[in-house]
Design a protein around this motif. Structure first.
Motif, PDB file in Angstrom:
ATOM      1  N   SER A   2       2.095 -12.886   3.070  1.00  0.00           N
ATOM      2  CA  SER A   2       1.803 -11.883   4.442  1.00  0.00           C
ATOM      3  C   SER A   2       0.332 -11.749   4.552  1.00  0.00           C
ATOM      4  CB  SER A   2       2.672 -10.690   4.339  1.00  0.00           C
ATOM      5  OG  SER A   2       1.979  -9.924   3.432  1.00  0.00           O
ATOM      6  N   GLY A   3      -0.368 -11.896   3.515  1.00  0.00           N
ATOM      7  CA  GLY A   3      -1.807 -11.307   3.568  1.00  0.00           C
ATOM      8  C   GLY A   3      -2.080  -9.934   3.158  1.00  0.00           C
ATOM      9  N   VAL A   4      -0.947  -9.395   2.796  1.00  0.00           N
ATOM     10  CA  VAL A   4      -1.122  -7.782   2.642  1.00  0.00           C
ATOM     11  C   VAL A   4      -0.939  -7.584   1.069  1.00  0.00           C
ATOM     12  CG1 VAL A   4      -0.088  -5.380   2.771  1.00  0.00           C
ATOM     13  CG2 VAL A   4      -0.122  -6.902   4.877  1.00  0.00           C
ATOM     14  N   THR A   5      -1.788  -6.937   0.418  1.00  0.00           N
ATOM     15  CA  THR A   5      -1.726  -6.962  -0.926  1.00  0.00           C
ATOM     16  C   THR A   5      -1.239  -5.611  -1.388  1.00  0.00           C
ATOM     17  OG1 THR A   5      -4.042  -6.430  -1.320  1.00  0.00           O
ATOM     18  CG2 THR A   5      -3.085  -8.818  -1.400  1.00  0.00           C
ATOM     19  N   GLN A   6      -0.626  -5.358  -2.372  1.00  0.00           N
ATOM     20  CA  GLN A   6      -0.294  -3.874  -2.906  1.00  0.00           C
ATOM     21  C   GLN A   6      -0.124  -4.104  -4.426  1.00  0.00           C
ATOM     22  OE1 GLN A   6       3.668  -3.477  -0.107  1.00  0.00           O
ATOM     23  NE2 GLN A   6       3.056  -1.347  -1.243  1.00  0.00           N
ATOM     24  N   THR A   7      -0.924  -2.799  -4.993  1.00  0.00           N
ATOM     25  CA  THR A   7      -0.944  -2.958  -6.483  1.00  0.00           C
ATOM     26  C   THR A   7      -0.575  -1.390  -6.969  1.00  0.00           C
ATOM     27  OG1 THR A   7      -3.457  -2.457  -6.545  1.00  0.00           O
ATOM     28  CG2 THR A   7      -2.724  -4.597  -6.780  1.00  0.00           C
ATOM     29  N   PRO A   8       0.170  -1.214  -7.991  1.00  0.00           N
ATOM     30  CA  PRO A   8       0.585  -2.100  -8.923  1.00  0.00           C
ATOM     31  C   PRO A   8       1.921  -2.704  -8.325  1.00  0.00           C
ATOM     32  CG  PRO A   8       1.143  -0.080  -9.733  1.00  0.00           C
ATOM     33  CD  PRO A   8       0.445   0.203  -8.711  1.00  0.00           C
ATOM     34  N   LYS A   9       2.583  -3.635  -8.845  1.00  0.00           N
ATOM     35  CA  LYS A   9       3.915  -4.170  -8.339  1.00  0.00           C
ATOM     36  C   LYS A   9       4.862  -3.374  -9.127  1.00  0.00           C
ATOM     37  CE  LYS A   9       6.153  -8.617  -8.243  1.00  0.00           C
ATOM     38  NZ  LYS A   9       6.054 -10.086  -8.598  1.00  0.00           N
ATOM     39  N   HIS A  10       4.786  -2.723 -10.113  1.00  0.00           N
ATOM     40  CA  HIS A  10       5.779  -1.756 -10.766  1.00  0.00           C
ATOM     41  C   HIS A  10       4.952  -0.635 -11.577  1.00  0.00           C
ATOM     42  CE1 HIS A  10       8.851  -5.128 -10.732  1.00  0.00           C
ATOM     43  NE2 HIS A  10       7.792  -6.055 -11.078  1.00  0.00           N
ATOM     44  N   LEU A  11       5.804   0.305 -11.513  1.00  0.00           N
ATOM     45  CA  LEU A  11       5.069   1.696 -12.143  1.00  0.00           C
ATOM     46  C   LEU A  11       6.302   2.589 -12.525  1.00  0.00           C
ATOM     47  CD1 LEU A  11       2.363   3.043 -12.087  1.00  0.00           C
ATOM     48  CD2 LEU A  11       2.815   3.846 -10.002  1.00  0.00           C
ATOM     49  N   ILE A  12       6.228   2.694 -13.921  1.00  0.00           N
ATOM     50  CA  ILE A  12       7.075   3.678 -14.501  1.00  0.00           C
ATOM     51  C   ILE A  12       6.506   4.941 -14.895  1.00  0.00           C
ATOM     52  CG2 ILE A  12       8.896   3.835 -16.376  1.00  0.00           C
ATOM     53  CD1 ILE A  12       9.070   0.721 -16.355  1.00  0.00           C
ATOM     54  N   THR A  13       6.957   6.219 -14.813  1.00  0.00           N
ATOM     55  CA  THR A  13       6.349   7.103 -14.991  1.00  0.00           C
ATOM     56  C   THR A  13       7.337   8.184 -15.118  1.00  0.00           C
ATOM     57  OG1 THR A  13       4.530   8.706 -14.260  1.00  0.00           O
ATOM     58  CG2 THR A  13       5.989   7.954 -12.771  1.00  0.00           C
ATOM     59  N   ALA A  14       6.898   9.492 -15.451  1.00  0.00           N
ATOM     60  CA  ALA A  14       7.740  10.606 -15.831  1.00  0.00           C
ATOM     61  C   ALA A  14       7.841  11.742 -14.862  1.00  0.00           C
ATOM     62  CB  ALA A  14       7.407  11.205 -17.340  1.00  0.00           C
ATOM     63  N   THR A  15       8.833  12.441 -14.612  1.00  0.00           N
ATOM     64  CA  THR A  15       8.903  13.393 -13.531  1.00  0.00           C
ATOM     65  C   THR A  15       7.749  14.518 -13.955  1.00  0.00           C
ATOM     66  OG1 THR A  15      10.439  14.875 -15.350  1.00  0.00           O
ATOM     67  CG2 THR A  15      11.325  13.677 -13.504  1.00  0.00           C
ATOM     68  N   GLY A  16       7.109  14.992 -12.728  1.00  0.00           N
ATOM     69  CA  GLY A  16       6.058  15.785 -12.761  1.00  0.00           C
ATOM     70  C   GLY A  16       4.935  15.312 -12.728  1.00  0.00           C
ATOM     71  N   GLN A  17       4.836  13.941 -12.911  1.00  0.00           N
ATOM     72  CA  GLN A  17       3.575  13.081 -12.766  1.00  0.00           C
ATOM     73  C   GLN A  17       2.915  12.784 -11.534  1.00  0.00           C
ATOM     74  OE1 GLN A  17       1.690  12.440 -15.905  1.00  0.00           O
ATOM     75  NE2 GLN A  17       3.032  13.914 -16.585  1.00  0.00           N
ATOM     76  N   ARG A  18       1.750  12.262 -11.366  1.00  0.00           N
ATOM     77  CA  ARG A  18       1.212  11.811 -10.225  1.00  0.00           C
ATOM     78  C   ARG A  18       0.923  10.232 -10.227  1.00  0.00           C
ATOM     79  NH1 ARG A  18      -2.582  14.137  -5.968  1.00  0.00           N
ATOM     80  NH2 ARG A  18      -3.995  12.480  -5.612  1.00  0.00           N
ATOM     81  N   VAL A  19       0.888   9.716  -9.205  1.00  0.00           N
ATOM     82  CA  VAL A  19       0.721   8.332  -9.071  1.00  0.00           C
ATOM     83  C   VAL A  19       0.085   7.843  -7.860  1.00  0.00           C
ATOM     84  CG1 VAL A  19       2.614   7.651 -10.736  1.00  0.00           C
ATOM     85  CG2 VAL A  19       2.773   7.516  -8.206  1.00  0.00           C
ATOM     86  N   THR A  20      -0.646   6.765  -7.876  1.00  0.00           N
ATOM     87  CA  THR A  20      -1.283   6.427  -6.718  1.00  0.00           C
ATOM     88  C   THR A  20      -1.028   4.840  -6.428  1.00  0.00           C
ATOM     89  OG1 THR A  20      -3.283   7.812  -6.974  1.00  0.00           O
ATOM     90  CG2 THR A  20      -3.482   5.870  -5.523  1.00  0.00           C
ATOM     91  N   LEU A  21      -0.504   4.647  -5.470  1.00  0.00           N
ATOM     92  CA  LEU A  21      -0.187   3.179  -4.825  1.00  0.00           C
ATOM     93  C   LEU A  21      -1.295   2.870  -4.198  1.00  0.00           C
ATOM     94  CD1 LEU A  21       3.555   3.764  -4.156  1.00  0.00           C
ATOM     95  CD2 LEU A  21       2.361   3.559  -6.358  1.00  0.00           C
ATOM     96  N   ARG A  22      -1.711   1.706  -4.044  1.00  0.00           N
ATOM     97  CA  ARG A  22      -2.897   0.782  -3.287  1.00  0.00           C
ATOM     98  C   ARG A  22      -2.321  -0.186  -2.543  1.00  0.00           C
ATOM     99  NH1 ARG A  22      -8.745   0.356  -4.122  1.00  0.00           N
ATOM    100  NH2 ARG A  22      -9.354  -1.615  -2.972  1.00  0.00           N
ATOM    101  N   CYS A  23      -2.959  -0.114  -1.438  1.00  0.00           N
ATOM    102  CA  CYS A  23      -2.520  -1.203  -0.188  1.00  0.00           C
ATOM    103  C   CYS A  23      -3.967  -1.805   0.394  1.00  0.00           C
ATOM    104  CB  CYS A  23      -1.568  -0.763   0.867  1.00  0.00           C
ATOM    105  SG  CYS A  23      -1.382  -1.747   2.182  1.00  0.00           S
ATOM    106  N   SER A  24      -4.028  -3.163   0.456  1.00  0.00           N
ATOM    107  CA  SER A  24      -4.956  -3.620   1.312  1.00  0.00           C
ATOM    108  C   SER A  24      -4.377  -4.395   2.393  1.00  0.00           C
ATOM    109  CB  SER A  24      -5.980  -4.756   0.206  1.00  0.00           C
ATOM    110  OG  SER A  24      -6.647  -4.107  -0.543  1.00  0.00           O
ATOM    111  N   PRO A  25      -4.692  -4.149   3.716  1.00  0.00           N
ATOM    112  CA  PRO A  25      -4.078  -4.909   4.702  1.00  0.00           C
ATOM    113  C   PRO A  25      -4.654  -6.208   5.000  1.00  0.00           C
ATOM    114  CG  PRO A  25      -5.888  -3.384   5.499  1.00  0.00           C
ATOM    115  CD  PRO A  25      -5.808  -3.173   4.051  1.00  0.00           C
ATOM    116  N   ARG A  26      -3.923  -6.894   5.918  1.00  0.00           N
ATOM    117  CA  ARG A  26      -4.579  -8.347   6.454  1.00  0.00           C
ATOM    118  C   ARG A  26      -5.826  -8.166   6.985  1.00  0.00           C
ATOM    119  NH1 ARG A  26      -1.479 -11.556  10.398  1.00  0.00           N
ATOM    120  NH2 ARG A  26      -2.235  -9.886  11.674  1.00  0.00           N
TER     121      ARG A  26
END
Lengths: 113, 116
Positions: A2-26
């Motif tokens: 599609s031209g849209v990229t997302q990282t990471p593909k998979h993310l495994i973490t524990a309750t209470g944690q914080r994560v950041t998902l990234r996206c680059s548009p077309r």
């Protein structure tokens, strides 16, 4: 692709944690959308940004936040994670807002243990 | 708030049979969009309908937008195994503005299984 990229593909973490998902548009798309897809909830709209500004909000939890940067990439921040946050998170972009098609990225699968 | 419902939730067909999924919105839509998501994949745009009563065809797929712009249907003639996936309808409410401007509400999807 599609031209849209997302990282990471998979993310495994524990309750209470914080994560950041990234996206680059077309290339050239100013609008970025975030969606959550879980088995029993379908595709839930979270938030939209247009050229760096928040334009629309869905049922996004207060523990979640997002932003779009000057280079138009976007990040979705999820904090104080709970088991129920486990889902696929999709980013989509469009050039015409809600009146045009959206191009979805491959998604990030988040697993909270 | 706006709700978009799709029926059926699941549909199992033999290859060669026809398939139809229906989409109903609680509010009048500006347009209706259809997406297909293959197993393990991401949603892919199929088509957009804008006008009341509009009908569009893509090979074996026929899309309709209701006269009141509150419902839509997707019909597949003579299904093939490549048609397997989840079909979603989605639409922004008519005249959406303010914080609802970009909101595209998706139906929960119809999962199509095609048996060879």
């Amino acid at each position: 692709d599609s031209g849209v990229t997302q990282t990471p593909k998979h993310l495994i973490t524990a309750t209470g944690q914080r994560v950041t998902l990234r996206c680059s548009p077309r290339s050239g798309d100013l609008s970025v959308y975030w969606y959550q897809q879980s088995l029993d909830q379908g595709l839930q709209f979270l938030i939209q940004y247009y050229n760096g500004e928040e334009r629309a909000k869905g049922n996004i939890l207060e523990r979640f936040s997002a932003q779009q940067f000057p280079d138009l990439h976007s990040e979705l921040n999820l904090s104080s994670l709970e088991l129920g946050d486990s889902a696929l998170y999709f980013c989509a972009s469009s050039s015409r807002g809600p009146r045009g098609e959206q191009f979805f990225g491959p998604g990030t699968r988040l697993t909270v243990l | 708030g706006q709700q978009v419902m799709q029926i059926p939730q699941y549909q199992h067909v033999q290859e060669g049979e026809d398939f139809t999924t229906y989409c109903n919105s609680s509010t009048t839509l500006s347009n209706i969009q259809w997406y297909k998501q293959r197993p393990g994949g991401h949603p892919v745009f199929l088509i957009q309908l804008v006008k009341s009563g509009e009908v569009k065809k893509q090979k074996r797929l026929t899309f309709q937008f209701g006269e009141a712009k509150k419902n839509s249907s997707l019909h597949i003639t003579a299904t093939q195994t490549t048609d397997v996936g989840t079909y979603f309808c989605a639409g922004p409410p008519l005249g959406a503005g303010g914080t609802s401007y970009g909101k595209l509400t998706f139906g929960q999807g119809t999962i199509l299984t095609v048996h060879p």
